[in-house]
Scaffold this motif. Structure first.
Motif, PDB file in Angstrom:
ATOM      1  N   THR A   1       0.822  -1.211   0.000  1.00  0.00           N
ATOM      2  CA  THR A   1       0.000   0.000   0.000  1.00  0.00           C
ATOM      3  C   THR A   1       0.854   1.258   0.000  1.00  0.00           C
ATOM      4  OG1 THR A   1      -0.094   0.231   2.398  1.00  0.00           O
ATOM      5  CG2 THR A   1      -1.723  -1.213   1.391  1.00  0.00           C
ATOM      6  N   LYS A   2       2.158   1.101   0.179  1.00  0.00           N
ATOM      7  CA  LYS A   2       3.033   2.275   0.270  1.00  0.00           C
ATOM      8  C   LYS A   2       3.270   2.908  -1.088  1.00  0.00           C
ATOM      9  CE  LYS A   2       3.812   1.906   4.713  1.00  0.00           C
ATOM     10  NZ  LYS A   2       4.777   1.826   5.783  1.00  0.00           N
ATOM     11  N   GLY A   3       4.257   3.780  -1.151  1.00  0.00           N
ATOM     12  CA  GLY A   3       4.443   4.705  -2.271  1.00  0.00           C
ATOM     13  C   GLY A   3       4.456   4.220  -3.713  1.00  0.00           C
ATOM     14  N   HIS A   4       4.226   2.970  -3.965  1.00  0.00           N
ATOM     15  CA  HIS A   4       4.377   2.540  -5.353  1.00  0.00           C
ATOM     16  C   HIS A   4       3.344   3.118  -6.286  1.00  0.00           C
ATOM     17  CE1 HIS A   4       7.795  -0.043  -5.540  1.00  0.00           C
ATOM     18  NE2 HIS A   4       7.600  -0.130  -4.236  1.00  0.00           N
ATOM     19  N   ASP A   5       3.828   3.514  -7.424  1.00  0.00           N
ATOM     20  CA  ASP A   5       3.000   4.145  -8.422  1.00  0.00           C
ATOM     21  C   ASP A   5       2.685   3.079  -9.471  1.00  0.00           C
ATOM     22  OD1 ASP A   5       1.841   5.799 -10.213  1.00  0.00           O
ATOM     23  OD2 ASP A   5       3.522   7.192 -10.374  1.00  0.00           O
ATOM     24  N   PHE A   6       1.688   2.242  -9.170  1.00  0.00           N
ATOM     25  CA  PHE A   6       1.323   1.196 -10.123  1.00  0.00           C
ATOM     26  C   PHE A   6       0.325   1.778 -11.115  1.00  0.00           C
ATOM     27  CE2 PHE A   6       2.028  -1.483  -6.198  1.00  0.00           C
ATOM     28  CZ  PHE A   6       3.232  -2.013  -6.615  1.00  0.00           C
ATOM     29  N   ARG A   7       0.728   1.877 -12.357  1.00  0.00           N
ATOM     30  CA  ARG A   7      -0.095   2.582 -13.341  1.00  0.00           C
ATOM     31  C   ARG A   7      -1.343   1.819 -13.733  1.00  0.00           C
ATOM     32  NH1 ARG A   7       0.462   7.851 -14.583  1.00  0.00           N
ATOM     33  NH2 ARG A   7       1.682   8.214 -12.724  1.00  0.00           N
ATOM     34  N   ARG A   8      -1.264   0.494 -13.726  1.00  0.00           N
ATOM     35  CA  ARG A   8      -2.344  -0.241 -14.367  1.00  0.00           C
ATOM     36  C   ARG A   8      -3.339  -0.877 -13.413  1.00  0.00           C
ATOM     37  NH1 ARG A   8       0.074  -3.483 -19.319  1.00  0.00           N
ATOM     38  NH2 ARG A   8       2.137  -3.247 -18.417  1.00  0.00           N
TER      39      ARG A   8
ATOM     40  N   GLN B   1      -4.485   4.851   1.551  1.00  0.00           N
ATOM     41  CA  GLN B   1      -3.237   4.641   0.835  1.00  0.00           C
ATOM     42  C   GLN B   1      -3.383   3.493  -0.169  1.00  0.00           C
ATOM     43  OE1 GLN B   1      -0.227   4.405   3.813  1.00  0.00           O
ATOM     44  NE2 GLN B   1       1.178   5.652   2.630  1.00  0.00           N
ATOM     45  N   ALA B   2      -4.033   2.426   0.275  1.00  0.00           N
ATOM     46  CA  ALA B   2      -4.260   1.290  -0.615  1.00  0.00           C
ATOM     47  C   ALA B   2      -5.109   1.744  -1.799  1.00  0.00           C
ATOM     48  CB  ALA B   2      -4.946   0.153   0.138  1.00  0.00           C
ATOM     49  N   GLY B   3      -6.173   2.478  -1.507  1.00  0.00           N
ATOM     50  CA  GLY B   3      -7.043   2.968  -2.573  1.00  0.00           C
ATOM     51  C   GLY B   3      -6.278   3.863  -3.538  1.00  0.00           C
ATOM     52  N   GLY B   4      -5.319   4.588  -2.997  1.00  0.00           N
ATOM     53  CA  GLY B   4      -4.520   5.486  -3.824  1.00  0.00           C
ATOM     54  C   GLY B   4      -3.685   4.768  -4.864  1.00  0.00           C
ATOM     55  N   ARG B   5      -3.529   3.458  -4.696  1.00  0.00           N
ATOM     56  CA  ARG B   5      -2.771   2.683  -5.691  1.00  0.00           C
ATOM     57  C   ARG B   5      -3.575   2.511  -6.969  1.00  0.00           C
ATOM     58  NH1 ARG B   5       0.947   4.487  -4.226  1.00  0.00           N
ATOM     59  NH2 ARG B   5       0.230   5.083  -2.199  1.00  0.00           N
ATOM     60  N   ALA B   6      -4.895   2.674  -6.882  1.00  0.00           N
ATOM     61  CA  ALA B   6      -5.747   2.430  -8.051  1.00  0.00           C
ATOM     62  C   ALA B   6      -5.987   3.715  -8.816  1.00  0.00           C
ATOM     63  CB  ALA B   6      -7.086   1.832  -7.624  1.00  0.00           C
TER      64      ALA B   6
END
Ligand code: ADP
Ligand code: ZN
Ligand code: ZN
Length: 705
Positions: free
Chosen positions: A512-519, A549-554
């Protein structure tokens, strides 16, 4: 260089009376030595200088400390400083002040804090070795500062960013005579452009010839932040400081910062103590993150110390978060911090729609609660068909939290802890997550011989397995502390996600941390309810932050944002926390939490400290704490502080040690500090009266109680 030798060869110095000074050394804990120790020197030494001094029969590194010698030792008996490491410039007075504050506030000795925050290798080096390191560093820096062929691209700031920068500029350019600028709380959801603001602010400071300190919670979970700084400031000297470095790297990077060569220092909590002579700006990213709090030794909060350091050195500090800590939020409400907001995602991307999935609506199957509900599987299938990625978040690693025998009710308890041993299917072990005690999984029940022992509950390993069964075509990847133990494994797994080689990512809060998963267009929290009813008053705050934070990955890709979704499986969809989450309404959540805290007299409306005691026998620990409480009772009454009765920790016994704690509460930070500094020096003697007490410790502003 040995001072004695030097002094003999210079006659005029021989006549001067030796200088009396004090030196901070890392005296053993609870040795009763809290202040720096008195020494003498033939030569005038600047405070902040690194020296070697005798202590008992040993010789150790120390730091000449500002302030005067206590005068309590007969000058004739004072031992002289053995050597001066004059290859290095002294540590700055502000650095010493920061350490002194941290030591006083977190109730440790100055020497312990000062020495423990220096790179470990520095303490061992002799002058000649240090010189060799410095030469190596010079070579390394020379190779580093290659200017880029093309200037890095800078995006055009959004209107919201422009507004934030306009206000920041006023702080960044404020003349130092105006005193310390107020700390800035930069509040904005994931993807709202906070990092771009950090970059601009950093650029401003760098252009003034100043150094910049950027703190992140965990460096290997935020490689993209580091990459962006490196890209933007190509040609500038950037170093990192964190515990994952080799001792040699850590020393090299520390020296680069101390000598002012490193312009940008990017680090985890320990970097808050980096010696940076030209520091001009501090950034604390994800300021709410619990990993900013040190959990042993001096239990400091790097976020809080960053704010203090900025105040001390009259610098701007930016605290950034999508879900600020309630402490920081409250300070902004009171006007003590300046709140700057970035209310929208860059490029118009919307936050994922939150769907609170009511588990009570599922047809009940006796004895079976499934995490992979049919509707959840259906949602995953849809993403799979569209070639989109999903993320499943479950904050529990291992296969199952406990193994159970249905015949005799045996459970996989840890023999050394009051906790269950977790079943890890991959290596067929029962492993205790508290003391690491591990055994092969028994093939039959150890008490009744029943062959049919079954896992209860579910961890990420089991979720991964069940997913693979239910969706055989999906490429499932798990990321948690177990699957990323090997060096480089985390990076390669993350890379696989970015490269699109993964359809469903399963993991603990690591993902859930800083990763910027685009897809990723779909994020599901499989079973988050536990934290709703925790006895820890901070659990809801943490859960909210984690889910945001988890939601922010989407939906970080604006094109996909519109149909991205966050799925929360819960038995309590009507809970206020989830209601606020569904609206992405941190402000509403903060308001209701703060109201609760205020009426319950909890932080930030009160100030806490925990006194902890460990012993083989819980009664011993308890007796010690009670005796301590009796000692402090009159002081507590005077200062209107509350000392609560001792209670066992949540997991009371770990590795055969019983752990008790006692909460101290005050409506005033000053009163709490006053009590602690009168009280704790007494505890060394009290410990000796309580045979069997292993150790005690104090945690000021504890995160979990
Ligand atoms: P946060 O730190 O709040 O998550 P970022 O600064 O990482 O937000 O911004 C999110 C994304 O938008 C990043 O990919 C970043 O490169 C991009 N970005 C940020 N500011 C701008 C801008 N002004 N114009 C275009 N893209 C931007
Ligand atoms: Zn049994
Ligand atoms: Zn154990």
């Amino acid at each position: 260089m040995h001072l004695g030798v030097e002094a003999q060869s210079s006659p005029e110095k021989q006549q001067a009376p030796p200088q009396l000074l004090r030196v901070a050394v890392d005296a053993p804990q609870h040795s009763g030595i809290n202040a720096p120790l008195d020494y003498s020197s033939e030569r005038l030494l600047t405070p902040g200088s690194l020296v070697r001094v005798p202590l008992g029969r040993r010789e150790l590194m120390g730091i000449v400390w500002p302030g005067t010698n206590s005068g309590q030792t007969d000058p004739a008996l004072l031992r002289p400083v053995t050597a001066l490491l004059d290859q290095l410039p002294p540590l700055a007075p502000a650095w010493c002040q920061l350490v002194e504050f941290a030591a006083a506030y977190y109730q440790r000795s100055v020497g312990e804090v000062a020495l423990s925050v220096l790179p470990p290798q520095l303490r061992e080096l002799e002058g000649a070795q240090l010189l060799a390191r410095l030469k190596k560093l010079a070579k390394w820096t020379a190779g580093q500062g290659l200017a880029p062929a093309i200037a890095p691209m800078q995006p055009i700031l959004s209107p919201a960013q422009l507004e934030v920068m306009a206000k920041l500029d006023a702080l960044l350019t404020a003349p130092p005579e105006q005193g310390a600028p107020a700390p800035v709380l930069l509040y904005g959801v994931t993807g709202s452009g906070k990092t771009e603001v950090y970059l601009r602010a950093a650029e401003h400071a760098l252009q003034q010839g100043r150094q910049v300190l950027v703190l992140v919670p965990e460096i290997n979970l935020t490689p993209q932040l580091e990459a962006r700084f490196i890209e933007r400031f190509a040609g500038r000297s950037i170093v990192s400081l964190h515990s994952g470095l080799t001792p040699a790297q850590r020393l090299r990077n520390w020296l680069a910062a101390h000598l002012g060569q490193a312009e940008l220092v990017l680090g985890t909590r320990l970097a808050v103590f980096a010696s940076m002579p030209r520091l001009g700006l501090i950034v604390v990213d994800e300021e709410h993150d619990p990993s900013y709090k040190q959990q042993d030794g001096a239990r400091y909060s790097a976020r809080d110390l960053a704010v203090y350091r900025a105040h001390l050195e009259k610098l701007p500090v930016i605290l950034g978060s999508a879900t600020p800590s309630l402490e920081s939020w409250q300070r902004a409400e009171e006007g003590r911090y300046i709140r700057l907001s970035l209310p929208e995602r860059i490029g118009g991307g919307v936050l994922p729609r939150v769907r609170l999935f009511d588990m009570k609506l599922l047809p009940l199957t006796k004895g079976v609660t499934t995490a992979l509900t049919a509707p959840l599987l259906q949602a995953l299938r849809e993403r799979l068909d569209r070639g989109e990625q999903s993320l499943l978040f479950l904050n529990r690693r291992g296969y199952a939290p406990v193994l159970h025998c249905g015949e005799c009710n045996w459970k996989s308890a840890c023999p050394h802890c009051s906790a269950w041993r977790v079943f890890h299917k991959g290596d067929r072990t029962l492993r205790c997550h508290h003391c690491s005690f591990s055994e092969r999984v028994p093939s039959a029940c150890p008490t009744c011989g029943n062959q049919d022992i079954a896992p209860l509950g579910r961890g990420t390993e089991r979720l991964e397995e069940q997913l693979a069964e239910a969706l055989p075509n999906a490429r499932v990847l798990r990321i948690d502390a177990d699957s990323t133990k090997l060096k480089g494994e985390l990076e390669s797994r993350m890379q696989a996600v970015h490269a699109g080689e993964v359809d469903i990512l399963v993991g603990t809060q690591m993902i859930t941390k800083g990763h910027d998963f685009r897809r990723i267009t779909f994020v599901a929290a499989v079973n988050p309810d536990g934290a709703l009813f925790s006895s820890d008053f901070r659990a809801p705050e943490r859960l909210f932050a984690l889910l945001m934070q988890a939601g922010g990955r989407a939906g970080r890709d604006a094109g996909q944002a519109a149909r991205s979704e966050m799925w929360v499986q819960t038995w309590h969809p009507e809970h206020a926390l989830y209601k606020a989450l569904a609206k992405h309404d941190f402000e509403r959540f903060a308001k209701s939490q703060l109201a609760e805290r205020e009426s319950a007299g909890l932080p930030p409306f009160s100030h806490l400290a925990l006194l902890r005691a460990d012993a083989r026998d819980a009664e011993v620990a308890k007796a010690f704490l009670m005796a301590a409480a009796r000692w402090a009772a009159p002081l507590a009454e005077q200062g209107q502080l509350l000392i609560y009765p001792p209670v066992p920790l949540g997991v009371a016994r770990v590795a055969n040690v019983e752990r008790m704690q006692m909460l101290v509460e005050s409506n005033s930070r000053v009163k709490l500090q006053r009590l602690l500094s009168a009280w704790l020096p007494e505890l060394g003697a009290l410990k000796r009266e309580h045979k069997g007490l292993l150790r005690w410790a104090v945690d000021v502003d504890p995160l979990a109680i």
